[in-house]
Design a protein around this motif. Sequence first.
Motif, PDB file in Angstrom:
ATOM      1  N   ALA A 253       7.799  22.745   5.980  1.00 26.84           N
ATOM      2  CA  ALA A 253       6.572  22.122   6.489  1.00 26.84           C
ATOM      3  C   ALA A 253       5.760  21.399   5.426  1.00 26.84           C
ATOM      4  N   GLN A 254       5.821  21.850   4.173  1.00 26.33           N
ATOM      5  CA  GLN A 254       4.981  21.226   3.150  1.00 26.33           C
ATOM      6  C   GLN A 254       5.522  19.857   2.770  1.00 26.33           C
ATOM      7  N   CYS A 255       4.619  18.870   2.744  1.00 27.08           N
ATOM      8  CA  CYS A 255       5.008  17.490   2.410  1.00 27.08           C
ATOM      9  C   CYS A 255       4.266  16.937   1.196  1.00 27.08           C
TER      10      CYS A 255
ATOM     11  N   LEU B  48      -3.331   7.322   4.803  1.00 25.88           N
ATOM     12  CA  LEU B  48      -3.147   8.736   5.117  1.00 25.88           C
ATOM     13  C   LEU B  48      -2.487   8.874   6.481  1.00 25.88           C
ATOM     14  N   ASP B  49      -1.842  10.002   6.666  1.00 20.56           N
ATOM     15  CA  ASP B  49      -1.163  10.323   7.915  1.00 20.56           C
ATOM     16  C   ASP B  49      -1.704  11.676   8.376  1.00 20.56           C
TER      17      ASP B  49
ATOM     18  N   SER C  88       9.898   9.360   4.119  1.00 18.58           N
ATOM     19  CA  SER C  88       9.962  10.787   4.419  1.00 18.58           C
ATOM     20  C   SER C  88      11.006  11.102   5.483  1.00 18.58           C
ATOM     21  N   GLY C  89      11.390  12.357   5.506  1.00 16.36           N
ATOM     22  CA  GLY C  89      12.324  12.845   6.509  1.00 16.36           C
ATOM     23  C   GLY C  89      12.578  14.318   6.296  1.00 16.36           C
TER      24      GLY C  89
ATOM     25  N   ILE D  17       0.848  -1.192   0.000  1.00 15.98           N
ATOM     26  CA  ILE D  17       0.000   0.000   0.000  1.00 15.98           C
ATOM     27  C   ILE D  17       0.885   1.244   0.000  1.00 15.98           C
ATOM     28  N   LEU D  18       0.570   2.204  -0.848  1.00 14.44           N
ATOM     29  CA  LEU D  18       1.291   3.480  -0.818  1.00 14.44           C
ATOM     30  C   LEU D  18       0.463   4.504  -0.064  1.00 14.44           C
ATOM     31  N   GLY D  19       1.107   5.197   0.850  1.00 11.23           N
ATOM     32  CA  GLY D  19       0.450   6.239   1.622  1.00 11.23           C
ATOM     33  C   GLY D  19       1.187   7.552   1.499  1.00 11.23           C
ATOM     34  N   THR D  20       0.582   8.618   2.002  1.00 10.80           N
ATOM     35  CA  THR D  20       1.227   9.928   2.027  1.00 10.80           C
ATOM     36  C   THR D  20       1.502  10.331   3.466  1.00 10.80           C
ATOM     37  N   HIS D  21       2.738  10.705   3.727  1.00  5.95           N
ATOM     38  CA  HIS D  21       3.156  11.186   5.043  1.00  5.95           C
ATOM     39  C   HIS D  21       2.673  12.624   5.203  1.00  5.95           C
TER      40      HIS D  21
END
Length: 522
Positions: free
Chosen positions: A63-65, A81-82, A241-242, A48-52
């Motif tokens: 701040a923008q991801c 989703l996060d 992400s990081g 599954i692909l999600g967005t951080h």
Amino acid sequence: TCSRLFTMGNYMGNIQRADYNSKAYIPVQFPSWMKFLPDHMKVSEMSILGTHDSVAFHGGDLAQCQSLPLDVQLNCGIRALDIRCRHFNDGLPIHHGLVYQHCNFDDVLKVVARFLKRNPSECVFVRVKEEYKAEGNTRRFCQTVEAFTKKYANRLYKPAKDLSSLSSDPNNPALGDIRGKIVLLQDFNADYPFGIDYHVLPKQDEWEINTMFALSHKCLAILAHAKERSQQEPLRINYLSGSGPGAYPYTVARCTNSAFLKDAQQSTGIVYSDFPGAELLHRVCREFNQLDTLVPGKRFLFRNLRSGKYLSAALDDGRVIAEDSAVAGHDWWVVIPVEAASGDTAGVWKARLVSFHGKFLSVNAGGKVTAKRNHPKEKETVTIEAVPDAGYVRLLAGHCGKYVCQDKRKKVRGLELEDDEVDSAKWKMVEVQKDEEYTELGVAVDPKEEEEEEEQAEGDGGEELGLFGLPRAVLDGTKDLQKCTEAEVQEEGTTSVFGGPVAAATAPAGVPGGLFGGLVPQ
């Protein structure tokens, strides 16, 4: 309502690559890919692909991801989703750190519930975490979450109620138990479970990257976590992400997304990404779930010789159009051979062209070209007239005698050819390789042209439109292959994701070698 959940501007370089996308749209749609997965499949077995920080649209570079609106994320295939909620005055405004994202938890639930109503075969995982400092509250965070989710009770996964004989582990339900559901990944304390307990899930989240020099360690951690897998473990989570003082989310994503796309050979569980690109979506959602292996034949593009545009099934209304650039998903066609044409003419065979969305190309008597799932079979069959030495094919709808063309107004139409329209019916078949290269059949590529393309790509700052701005190999020569008839298709009995039996993907004599593969895996 948070309008930014639906529309956004351009940020972070306005780049659209295979691995990375910072535009407000993405040229791919996988709104119902989970319907091809079996009910008994555990979430720990899925990819599954999600967005951080899924709605972190505000706050500048640090701040923008994300750049894709939330509804676009879901339609293109994102299923995790996060969501970070600040507990403020008994409400749940969404934050990324101290930055308010101009929307609330209820706005997110509305969008997700609406999507699931339209796509009941899907489920959406939503990590809920308390963010920033609480202020002005009269109740606990979990009580406020309960108050906000109460009106979506029929959409929420409830472990005590929804588990069936398909699964006994509340943290690892079967897909059949959660279709049409919002599955909360509970990253907060409560007296009873709200969904899946986030704290017990194996995860990689080495997010602190103080400088870009630390990225190599992050990439190694991502790939190591992707290689580990166990059927006994619950859902795994891998963060691409990081960020840090010297590494913004978008600079990290350009590196980690690319490394994962290039080197990850498998993945189960959720992969959380910033600014995901179209091919990253395809790799995680379709390839790692082995959806591609269920489709017979190989993937091809059809590029018009006169205009250079690609035959595309991009539009939801079923119209077939011609697009300027080849993009993941919309422009891919799977060629399913039906039978050799009369006389077994070399280079001529009958086939059905299936879009990557499972829609069949068809031309009606009036010349309208569409891609839908419910055409009569005779209208879905086209005769492909290949001219290998010249490097092009023509697509003839035999039931109406019209060729698929791009007319003078640059619209895809079925036409009875006249002398001045012959070139509009010439299409170059371009094979899409899994290693992201592609082959133009029967045409040698001038090395000078390759050098010019590379120089142009460098001049554009490495910005790639889709995944096809890559070096091309050339297929030399042809090879006689076995003829495949409709009777053999029925006899084989293998079933594709689009329904009905498909045969061992072989082709009649005279077809350029490599167009069709072997048996479809069970």
